[in-house]
Design a protein around this motif. Structure first.
Motif, PDB file in Angstrom:
ATOM      1  N   TYR A  31     -12.239   3.829   1.091  1.00  0.00           N
ATOM      2  CA  TYR A  31     -10.931   3.255   1.162  1.00  0.00           C
ATOM      3  C   TYR A  31     -10.825   2.432  -0.223  1.00  0.00           C
ATOM      4  N   CYS A  32     -11.886   1.492  -0.574  1.00  0.00           N
ATOM      5  CA  CYS A  32     -12.043   0.697  -1.848  1.00  0.00           C
ATOM      6  C   CYS A  32     -11.394   1.533  -3.077  1.00  0.00           C
ATOM      7  N   SER A  33     -12.106   2.827  -3.102  1.00  0.00           N
ATOM      8  CA  SER A  33     -11.962   3.609  -4.224  1.00  0.00           C
ATOM      9  C   SER A  33     -10.729   4.274  -4.403  1.00  0.00           C
ATOM     10  N   TRP A  34     -10.359   5.069  -3.245  1.00  0.00           N
ATOM     11  CA  TRP A  34      -9.263   6.025  -3.239  1.00  0.00           C
ATOM     12  C   TRP A  34      -8.010   5.715  -2.507  1.00  0.00           C
ATOM     13  N   VAL A  35      -7.925   4.409  -1.829  1.00  0.00           N
ATOM     14  CA  VAL A  35      -6.870   4.099  -1.098  1.00  0.00           C
ATOM     15  C   VAL A  35      -6.186   2.545  -1.586  1.00  0.00           C
ATOM     16  N   CYS A  36      -7.217   1.789  -1.731  1.00  0.00           N
ATOM     17  CA  CYS A  36      -6.908   0.314  -1.930  1.00  0.00           C
ATOM     18  C   CYS A  36      -5.901   0.227  -3.422  1.00  0.00           C
ATOM     19  N   PRO A  37      -4.816  -0.162  -3.147  1.00  0.00           N
ATOM     20  CA  PRO A  37      -4.001  -0.594  -4.467  1.00  0.00           C
ATOM     21  C   PRO A  37      -4.435  -1.658  -5.223  1.00  0.00           C
ATOM     22  N   TYR A  38      -5.124  -2.637  -4.938  1.00  0.00           N
ATOM     23  CA  TYR A  38      -5.535  -3.833  -5.640  1.00  0.00           C
ATOM     24  C   TYR A  38      -6.916  -3.430  -6.643  1.00  0.00           C
ATOM     25  N   GLY A  39      -7.285  -2.303  -5.946  1.00  0.00           N
ATOM     26  CA  GLY A  39      -8.569  -1.686  -6.655  1.00  0.00           C
ATOM     27  C   GLY A  39      -8.153  -1.400  -8.079  1.00  0.00           C
ATOM     28  N   ILE A  40      -7.095  -0.868  -8.387  1.00  0.00           N
ATOM     29  CA  ILE A  40      -6.393  -0.501  -9.846  1.00  0.00           C
ATOM     30  C   ILE A  40      -6.122  -1.756 -10.538  1.00  0.00           C
ATOM     31  N   ILE A  41      -5.507  -2.829  -9.933  1.00  0.00           N
ATOM     32  CA  ILE A  41      -5.270  -4.028 -10.613  1.00  0.00           C
ATOM     33  C   ILE A  41      -6.569  -4.534 -10.978  1.00  0.00           C
ATOM     34  N   SER A  42      -7.505  -4.477 -10.128  1.00  0.00           N
ATOM     35  CA  SER A  42      -8.746  -5.141 -10.355  1.00  0.00           C
ATOM     36  C   SER A  42      -9.541  -4.637 -11.588  1.00  0.00           C
ATOM     37  N   GLU A  43      -9.226  -3.288 -11.473  1.00  0.00           N
ATOM     38  CA  GLU A  43     -10.019  -2.421 -12.735  1.00  0.00           C
ATOM     39  C   GLU A  43      -9.496  -2.814 -13.926  1.00  0.00           C
ATOM     40  N   VAL A  44      -8.115  -3.298 -14.072  1.00  0.00           N
ATOM     41  CA  VAL A  44      -7.579  -3.671 -15.377  1.00  0.00           C
ATOM     42  C   VAL A  44      -8.266  -5.076 -15.851  1.00  0.00           C
ATOM     43  N   SER A  65       0.697  -3.716  -0.799  1.00  0.00           N
ATOM     44  CA  SER A  65       1.078  -2.511   0.205  1.00  0.00           C
ATOM     45  C   SER A  65       2.375  -2.826   0.965  1.00  0.00           C
ATOM     46  N   ARG A  66       2.944  -4.045   1.246  1.00  0.00           N
ATOM     47  CA  ARG A  66       4.229  -4.403   1.815  1.00  0.00           C
ATOM     48  C   ARG A  66       5.437  -4.268   0.344  1.00  0.00           C
ATOM     49  N   PHE A  67       4.692  -4.793  -0.557  1.00  0.00           N
ATOM     50  CA  PHE A  67       5.662  -4.917  -1.641  1.00  0.00           C
ATOM     51  C   PHE A  67       5.922  -3.370  -2.234  1.00  0.00           C
ATOM     52  N   ILE A  68       5.032  -2.570  -2.260  1.00  0.00           N
ATOM     53  CA  ILE A  68       5.461  -1.106  -2.694  1.00  0.00           C
ATOM     54  C   ILE A  68       6.289  -0.513  -1.626  1.00  0.00           C
ATOM     55  N   ALA A  69       5.918  -0.921  -0.342  1.00  0.00           N
ATOM     56  CA  ALA A  69       6.837   0.045   0.698  1.00  0.00           C
ATOM     57  C   ALA A  69       8.358  -0.664   0.711  1.00  0.00           C
ATOM     58  N   TYR A  70       8.492  -2.077   0.723  1.00  0.00           N
ATOM     59  CA  TYR A  70       9.712  -2.601   0.975  1.00  0.00           C
ATOM     60  C   TYR A  70      10.148  -3.588   0.092  1.00  0.00           C
ATOM     61  N   GLY A  71       9.250  -3.994  -0.942  1.00  0.00           N
ATOM     62  CA  GLY A  71      10.102  -4.814  -2.138  1.00  0.00           C
ATOM     63  C   GLY A  71       9.422  -6.051  -2.313  1.00  0.00           C
ATOM     64  N   TRP A  72       9.884  -7.011  -3.232  1.00  0.00           N
ATOM     65  CA  TRP A  72       9.372  -8.087  -3.814  1.00  0.00           C
ATOM     66  C   TRP A  72       9.203  -8.935  -2.375  1.00  0.00           C
ATOM     67  N   SER A  73       8.271  -9.741  -2.777  1.00  0.00           N
ATOM     68  CA  SER A  73       7.963 -10.909  -1.904  1.00  0.00           C
ATOM     69  C   SER A  73       7.173 -12.120  -2.906  1.00  0.00           C
ATOM     70  N   VAL A  74       7.435 -13.307  -2.499  1.00  0.00           N
ATOM     71  CA  VAL A  74       6.960 -14.568  -3.007  1.00  0.00           C
ATOM     72  C   VAL A  74       5.485 -14.470  -3.002  1.00  0.00           C
ATOM     73  N   ILE A 113      -4.940   8.519  -9.220  1.00  0.00           N
ATOM     74  CA  ILE A 113      -3.942   9.553  -8.797  1.00  0.00           C
ATOM     75  C   ILE A 113      -3.675   9.545  -7.258  1.00  0.00           C
ATOM     76  N   SER A 114      -4.990   9.437  -6.605  1.00  0.00           N
ATOM     77  CA  SER A 114      -4.950   9.093  -5.152  1.00  0.00           C
ATOM     78  C   SER A 114      -4.260   7.946  -4.576  1.00  0.00           C
ATOM     79  N   VAL A 115      -4.503   7.017  -5.273  1.00  0.00           N
ATOM     80  CA  VAL A 115      -3.954   5.505  -4.863  1.00  0.00           C
ATOM     81  C   VAL A 115      -2.421   5.718  -5.187  1.00  0.00           C
ATOM     82  N   ILE A 116      -2.136   5.915  -6.345  1.00  0.00           N
ATOM     83  CA  ILE A 116      -0.645   6.164  -6.592  1.00  0.00           C
ATOM     84  C   ILE A 116       0.204   7.002  -5.827  1.00  0.00           C
ATOM     85  N   SER A 117      -0.458   8.324  -5.659  1.00  0.00           N
ATOM     86  CA  SER A 117       0.280   9.345  -4.481  1.00  0.00           C
ATOM     87  C   SER A 117       0.638   8.796  -3.241  1.00  0.00           C
TER      88      SER A 117
END
Length: 228
Positions: free
Chosen positions: A111-124, A177-186, A38-42
């Motif tokens: 930072y790693c647990s509550w902020v980093c967006p890749y942490g969620i993907i890595s858990e999956v 982080s840039r993808f979430i804020a600004y959109g798709w990137s290769v 919830i913290s990361v997504i928010s």
């Protein structure tokens, strides 16, 4: 009984069940993992909305941002910039000092647990990896996690010798982080490649062995008031 013997983890239960714990009365409550997600997504929803509809609450990305006008700069990014350019703008100094003070109080690994967006993907990816190992489709591969200190130094040496922020070309945290804020990137293709490596080769390889951002906040965590 030791509470850790019965705690729901990615390894011993379904992924969805790890988002809930049970109280002594048998009622369900949100687990620590759920609160972290919830913290990361928010946080990243604020990045997205600040750019998309210009609410100007949290502008920028995890590399550098402004929270209600106050500058916040990632510590490793600042070190890279200084080594590459031999100069730091005053806003970057202020933003970095602010971040350092915050993480000295709440713990670097926060930072790693509550902020980093890749942490969620890595858990999956970790859950998928464990499933494949359990079915003996792949083997568990682990390495000495002290190698992350070597990569930390390598990326800084590259910044110093090249004059460029070389790490940012492959920084999955910054790319996401840039993808979430600004959109798709290769560059998202590289994030996918890292994810596949973690699923099929080595569990949570980016976080454990490569990421200099997490390593930097880990250094801060050794002297922080709170340990995570």
């Amino acid at each position: 009984m030791n509470k850790y013997e019965t705690r729901k983890t990615i390894a011993n239960t379904t992924f969805l069940e790890t988002f809930f714990d049970e109280t002594k009365e048998g009622k369900k409550k949100l687990s620590l993992r759920a609160k972290r997600w919830i913290s990361v997504i928010s946080l990243h929803l604020l990045f997205f909305l600040s750019f998309k509809i210009d609410i100007q609450v949290l502008e920028g990305t995890l590399n550098g941002s402004r929270l209600l006008g106050f500058h916040l700069i990632d510590v490793f990014t600042t070190i890279e910039v200084f080594l590459a350019t031999h100069h730091l703008p005053i806003n970057m100094i202020i933003g970095t000092v602010t971040i350092v003070l915050v993480y000295l109080l709440i713990g670097g690994r926060t930072y790693c647990s509550w902020v980093c967006p890749y942490g969620i993907i890595s858990e999956v990816g970790e859950k998928l990896h464990n499933m494949l190992v359990k079915k003996k489709i792949i083997k568990e591969r682990a390495f000495d996690n002290r190698i992350r200190h070597i990569f930390w130094a390598i990326f800084l040496v590259l910044a110093f010798t090249s004059g460029y922020l070389v790490f940012e070309l492959i920084n999955v945290v910054g790319i996401l982080s840039r993808f979430i804020a600004y959109g798709w990137s290769v560059a998202l293709c590289f994030v996918l490649a890292v994810f596949l490596v973690e699923v099929f080769f080595s569990r949570r390889a980016w976080c454990k062995y490569l990421c200099p951002i997490g390593t930097t906040y880990g250094y801060l965590g050794t002297v922080s008031a709170l340990r995570v």
